[in-house]
Motif scaffolding. Structure first.
Motif, short mmCIF file in Angstrom:
data_model
loop_
_atom_site.label_atom_id
_atom_site.label_comp_id
_atom_site.label_asym_id
_atom_site.label_seq_id
_atom_site.Cartn_x
_atom_site.Cartn_y
_atom_site.Cartn_z
N ALA A 12 46.57 34.35 47.01
CA ALA A 12 47.17 34.12 45.70
C ALA A 12 48.58 33.56 45.83
O ALA A 12 48.96 32.62 45.12
N ALA A 13 49.37 34.10 46.76
CA ALA A 13 50.73 33.62 46.98
C ALA A 13 50.73 32.18 47.48
O ALA A 13 51.53 31.35 47.04
N ARG A 14 49.82 31.86 48.38
CA ARG A 14 49.74 30.49 48.92
C ARG A 14 49.36 29.48 47.86
O ARG A 14 49.83 28.36 47.87
N LEU A 15 48.48 29.88 46.95
CA LEU A 15 47.99 28.95 45.93
C LEU A 15 48.80 29.02 44.64
O LEU A 15 48.57 28.21 43.73
N GLY A 16 49.69 29.99 44.54
CA GLY A 16 50.46 30.14 43.31
C GLY A 16 49.61 30.65 42.16
O GLY A 16 49.81 30.26 41.01
N LEU A 17 48.66 31.51 42.49
CA LEU A 17 47.74 32.06 41.49
C LEU A 17 47.91 33.56 41.37
O LEU A 17 48.51 34.20 42.24
N HIS A 18 47.36 34.11 40.34
CA HIS A 18 47.33 35.57 40.19
C HIS A 18 46.19 36.10 41.07
O HIS A 18 45.14 35.46 41.19
N PRO A 19 46.36 37.26 41.69
CA PRO A 19 45.28 37.83 42.52
C PRO A 19 43.95 37.98 41.77
O PRO A 19 42.89 37.83 42.38
N ARG A 20 43.99 38.23 40.47
CA ARG A 20 42.74 38.34 39.70
C ARG A 20 41.96 37.03 39.72
O ARG A 20 40.73 37.03 39.75
N THR A 21 42.70 35.91 39.69
CA THR A 21 42.04 34.60 39.73
C THR A 21 41.33 34.41 41.06
O THR A 21 40.19 33.92 41.11
N TYR A 25 37.33 33.84 41.84
CA TYR A 25 36.76 32.80 42.69
C TYR A 25 35.78 33.42 43.68
O TYR A 25 34.72 32.86 43.95
N ILE A 26 36.13 34.56 44.24
CA ILE A 26 35.25 35.24 45.19
C ILE A 26 33.98 35.70 44.49
O ILE A 26 32.86 35.47 44.95
N ARG A 27 34.14 36.36 43.35
CA ARG A 27 32.99 36.89 42.59
C ARG A 27 32.05 35.77 42.15
O ARG A 27 30.83 35.91 42.19
N ASP A 28 32.63 34.60 41.76
CA ASP A 28 31.81 33.47 41.30
C ASP A 28 31.24 32.64 42.45
O ASP A 28 30.54 31.66 42.23
N GLY A 29 31.56 33.02 43.70
CA GLY A 29 31.04 32.32 44.86
C GLY A 29 31.77 31.04 45.21
O GLY A 29 31.32 30.26 46.06
N SER A 39 38.61 46.10 50.04
CA SER A 39 39.35 44.86 49.82
C SER A 39 38.65 43.68 50.48
O SER A 39 37.80 43.83 51.36
N TYR A 40 39.02 42.48 50.04
CA TYR A 40 38.45 41.26 50.56
C TYR A 40 39.40 40.64 51.58
O TYR A 40 40.62 40.76 51.47
N ARG A 41 38.82 39.93 52.55
CA ARG A 41 39.58 39.16 53.54
C ARG A 41 39.02 37.74 53.55
O ARG A 41 37.80 37.54 53.52
N ALA A 46 37.77 29.08 54.92
CA ALA A 46 37.22 29.31 53.58
C ALA A 46 38.19 28.82 52.51
O ALA A 46 37.78 28.23 51.51
N LEU A 47 39.46 29.05 52.75
CA LEU A 47 40.48 28.57 51.80
C LEU A 47 40.52 27.05 51.79
O LEU A 47 40.62 26.44 50.72
N GLN A 48 40.36 26.43 52.95
CA GLN A 48 40.34 24.98 53.04
C GLN A 48 39.14 24.40 52.29
O GLN A 48 39.25 23.38 51.62
#
Length: 140
Positions: A12-21, A25-29, A39-41, A46-48
């Protein structure tokens, strides 16, 4: 060699997003992640895949330094206190572009002929204000 894993907060910090977002993304695949405990890792690859941008590695932590100063000037006439206060307030209003949180408060004790200036904000803003106060007060 295995890739280092990032937490949801790191991504979230790298992308400038809220952790919920990121969790959405993870939940929606849309973002591949491994669940470890509660927790998720996420891997850099995967980020790329999500962003389409190659990761340049961990970003250095940006440090935010704040300072507060209380300046007391003794032997100040009422007129000089008004002159110094006007200069300090005008300068602090002009400082807002670089340091929007910078604040200045002034108090004048006429019985003691003492002007007190309180500065709160970035280190650079405080330094600039100290120099200005020195200039206007005739300090050494």
């Amino acid at each position: 060699m295995t890739e280092p894993l990032m937490s949801v907060d790191d991504v979230a910090a790298r992308l400038g997003l809220h952790p919920r977002t990121v969790r959405r993304y993870i939940r929606d695949g849309e973002l591949d992640a491994q669940k470890i405990g509660k927790s998720y890792r996420i891997t850099a690859s995967a980020l790329q895949r999500l962003t389409g941008i190659a990761d340049a590695g961990p970003r250095p932590a940006r440090r935010h330094i704040e300072a507060s100063n209380i300046i007391e000037i003794e032997g100040v006439s009422r007129d000089d206190a008004i002159r110094i206060t006007n200069a300090v307030v005008a300068a602090s209003n002009g400082q807002r572009a670089d340091d929007p949180a910078f604040r200045v408060e002034t108090m004048y004790d006429e019985a003691r002929e003492r002007l007190k200036v309180v500065c709160l904000g970035s280190l650079n803003s405080n330094i600039a204000m100290l120099r200005l106060i020195e200039l206007y007060s005739g300090g050494a």
